[in-house]
Design a protein around this motif. Structure first.
Motif, PDB file in Angstrom:
ATOM      1  N   UNK A   1       0.793  -1.294  -0.013  1.00  0.00           N
ATOM      2  CA  UNK A   1       0.186  -0.012   0.067  1.00  0.00           C
ATOM      3  C   UNK A   1       0.780   1.241  -0.138  1.00  0.00           C
ATOM      4  N   UNK A   2       2.282   1.167  -0.329  1.00  0.00           N
ATOM      5  CA  UNK A   2       2.998   2.340  -0.598  1.00  0.00           C
ATOM      6  C   UNK A   2       4.195   2.043  -1.543  1.00  0.00           C
ATOM      7  N   UNK A   3       4.722   3.039  -2.009  1.00  0.00           N
ATOM      8  CA  UNK A   3       5.983   2.897  -3.029  1.00  0.00           C
ATOM      9  C   UNK A   3       7.184   2.838  -2.159  1.00  0.00           C
ATOM     10  N   UNK A   4       7.985   2.105  -2.904  1.00  0.00           N
ATOM     11  CA  UNK A   4       9.540   2.203  -2.154  1.00  0.00           C
ATOM     12  C   UNK A   4      10.296   2.911  -3.178  1.00  0.00           C
ATOM     13  N   UNK A   5      10.822   3.959  -2.639  1.00  0.00           N
ATOM     14  CA  UNK A   5      11.459   4.981  -3.303  1.00  0.00           C
ATOM     15  C   UNK A   5      12.724   4.290  -4.116  1.00  0.00           C
ATOM     16  N   UNK A   6      13.512   3.316  -3.362  1.00  0.00           N
ATOM     17  CA  UNK A   6      14.664   2.741  -4.292  1.00  0.00           C
ATOM     18  C   UNK A   6      14.151   1.931  -5.492  1.00  0.00           C
ATOM     19  N   UNK A   7      13.048   1.477  -5.554  1.00  0.00           N
ATOM     20  CA  UNK A   7      12.631   0.653  -6.543  1.00  0.00           C
ATOM     21  C   UNK A   7      12.153   1.591  -7.765  1.00  0.00           C
ATOM     22  N   UNK A   8      11.817   2.641  -7.579  1.00  0.00           N
ATOM     23  CA  UNK A   8      11.119   3.611  -8.486  1.00  0.00           C
ATOM     24  C   UNK A   8      11.867   3.997  -9.698  1.00  0.00           C
ATOM     25  N   UNK A   9      13.281   4.191  -9.466  1.00  0.00           N
ATOM     26  CA  UNK A   9      14.224   4.201 -10.734  1.00  0.00           C
ATOM     27  C   UNK A   9      14.069   3.101 -11.568  1.00  0.00           C
ATOM     28  N   UNK A  10      14.169   1.930 -10.955  1.00  0.00           N
ATOM     29  CA  UNK A  10      14.412   0.787 -11.880  1.00  0.00           C
ATOM     30  C   UNK A  10      13.123   0.402 -12.321  1.00  0.00           C
ATOM     31  N   UNK A  11      11.873   0.423 -11.429  1.00  0.00           N
ATOM     32  CA  UNK A  11      10.536   0.410 -12.283  1.00  0.00           C
ATOM     33  C   UNK A  11      10.194   1.147 -13.307  1.00  0.00           C
ATOM     34  N   UNK A  12      10.525   2.515 -13.272  1.00  0.00           N
ATOM     35  CA  UNK A  12       9.976   3.337 -14.199  1.00  0.00           C
ATOM     36  C   UNK A  12      10.839   3.578 -15.520  1.00  0.00           C
ATOM     37  N   UNK A  13      11.920   2.702 -15.543  1.00  0.00           N
ATOM     38  CA  UNK A  13      12.690   2.484 -16.781  1.00  0.00           C
ATOM     39  C   UNK A  13      12.907   1.271 -17.243  1.00  0.00           C
ATOM     40  N   UNK A  14      12.103   0.489 -17.557  1.00  0.00           N
ATOM     41  CA  UNK A  14      12.244  -0.873 -18.085  1.00  0.00           C
ATOM     42  C   UNK A  14      11.763  -0.812 -19.563  1.00  0.00           C
ATOM     43  N   UNK A  15      12.522  -1.433 -20.411  1.00  0.00           N
ATOM     44  CA  UNK A  15      12.109  -1.571 -21.717  1.00  0.00           C
ATOM     45  C   UNK A  15      11.328  -0.384 -22.412  1.00  0.00           C
ATOM     46  N   UNK A  16      10.187  -0.786 -22.800  1.00  0.00           N
ATOM     47  CA  UNK A  16       9.242   0.430 -23.456  1.00  0.00           C
ATOM     48  C   UNK A  16       8.708   0.995 -22.461  1.00  0.00           C
ATOM     49  N   UNK A  17       8.621   0.900 -21.222  1.00  0.00           N
ATOM     50  CA  UNK A  17       7.890   1.396 -20.343  1.00  0.00           C
ATOM     51  C   UNK A  17       8.622   2.409 -19.584  1.00  0.00           C
ATOM     52  N   UNK A  18       8.431   3.635 -19.459  1.00  0.00           N
ATOM     53  CA  UNK A  18       9.312   4.923 -18.752  1.00  0.00           C
ATOM     54  C   UNK A  18       8.381   5.795 -18.320  1.00  0.00           C
ATOM     55  N   UNK A  19       8.430   6.129 -17.170  1.00  0.00           N
ATOM     56  CA  UNK A  19       7.691   7.151 -16.299  1.00  0.00           C
ATOM     57  C   UNK A  19       6.739   6.701 -15.738  1.00  0.00           C
ATOM     58  N   UNK A  20       5.964   7.748 -15.030  1.00  0.00           N
ATOM     59  CA  UNK A  20       4.499   7.278 -14.197  1.00  0.00           C
ATOM     60  C   UNK A  20       3.440   7.296 -15.082  1.00  0.00           C
ATOM     61  N   UNK A  21       3.235   8.001 -16.235  1.00  0.00           N
ATOM     62  CA  UNK A  21       2.183   8.255 -16.984  1.00  0.00           C
ATOM     63  C   UNK A  21       1.455   6.999 -17.188  1.00  0.00           C
ATOM     64  N   UNK A  22       2.191   5.854 -17.597  1.00  0.00           N
ATOM     65  CA  UNK A  22       1.274   4.378 -17.567  1.00  0.00           C
ATOM     66  C   UNK A  22       0.931   3.979 -16.375  1.00  0.00           C
ATOM     67  N   UNK A  23       1.725   4.366 -15.267  1.00  0.00           N
ATOM     68  CA  UNK A  23       1.114   3.855 -14.203  1.00  0.00           C
ATOM     69  C   UNK A  23      -0.293   4.690 -13.685  1.00  0.00           C
ATOM     70  N   UNK A  24      -0.293   5.847 -13.937  1.00  0.00           N
ATOM     71  CA  UNK A  24      -1.378   6.749 -13.796  1.00  0.00           C
ATOM     72  C   UNK A  24      -2.611   6.264 -14.595  1.00  0.00           C
ATOM     73  N   UNK A  25      -2.510   5.790 -15.784  1.00  0.00           N
ATOM     74  CA  UNK A  25      -3.518   5.494 -16.688  1.00  0.00           C
ATOM     75  C   UNK A  25      -3.920   4.333 -15.871  1.00  0.00           C
TER      76      UNK A  25
END
Length: 160
Positions: A81-105
């Motif tokens: 139920x919360x985000x882990x800051x250390x994981x965010x850079x990795x999570x938001x820069x995988x392959x074709x997936x970049x940034x928070x916009x896809x998550x917001x969608x």
């Protein structure tokens, strides 16, 4: 969260005011569940806005990879139920997936909202908010996005 907010927050809240969520970044779900009637949500974070992959131009294998990356990006928030800051850079820069916009969608869709309009924004050096085409998001200035959405079955739009 929604039941608690209805009992504890709503009676003390002016729902006509916008919600400002500093360090909220990609956490639309918490903001929306606690303040569902806010006319606008201003989430601030250091994460890149990013772009949404064009699924229509991808192969089935590429779409599968994007969906796996997306699942990886939401795994912690769904589990804890919360985000882990250390994981965010990795999570938001995988392959074709970049940034928070896809998550917001994804979060907008999973909360039964329909996206009406998306505008890319930049804060100019003089402090003016300018609408930008998605193709020039990289570079100088502070990038942002404004998403107009509507709850399923409602007519009043809200902004994120």
């Amino acid at each position: 969260m929604r039941a608690w907010a209805e009992a504890e927050i709503k009676p003390q809240l002016n729902s006509a005011l916008p919600l400002l969520y500093l360090f909220g970044g990609r956490d639309f779900v918490t903001a929306y569940l606690l303040y569902p009637a806010a006319p606008s949500y201003v989430l601030c974070g250091l994460e890149p806005i990013g772009l949404t992959p064009n699924l229509e131009q991808m192969t089935e294998a590429q779409i599968g990879a994007v969906l796996r990356d997306l699942r990886g990006a939401v795994r912690t928030v769904l589990r804890l139920s919360f985000f882990v800051t250390e994981e965010m850079n990795t999570d938001l820069n995988r392959g074709e997936f970049h940034g928070v916009l896809p998550l917001l969608y994804v979060f907008l869709a999973r909360t039964n909202n329909k996206i009406e309009e998306v505008k890319y924004l930049r804060l100019s050096s003089s402090g003016q908010v300018e609408e930008m085409p998605a193709s020039v998001l990289a570079g100088d200035g502070i990038d942002g996005v404004k998403i107009r959405f509507v709850q399923q079955g409602e007519s009043k739009t809200q902004d994120l």
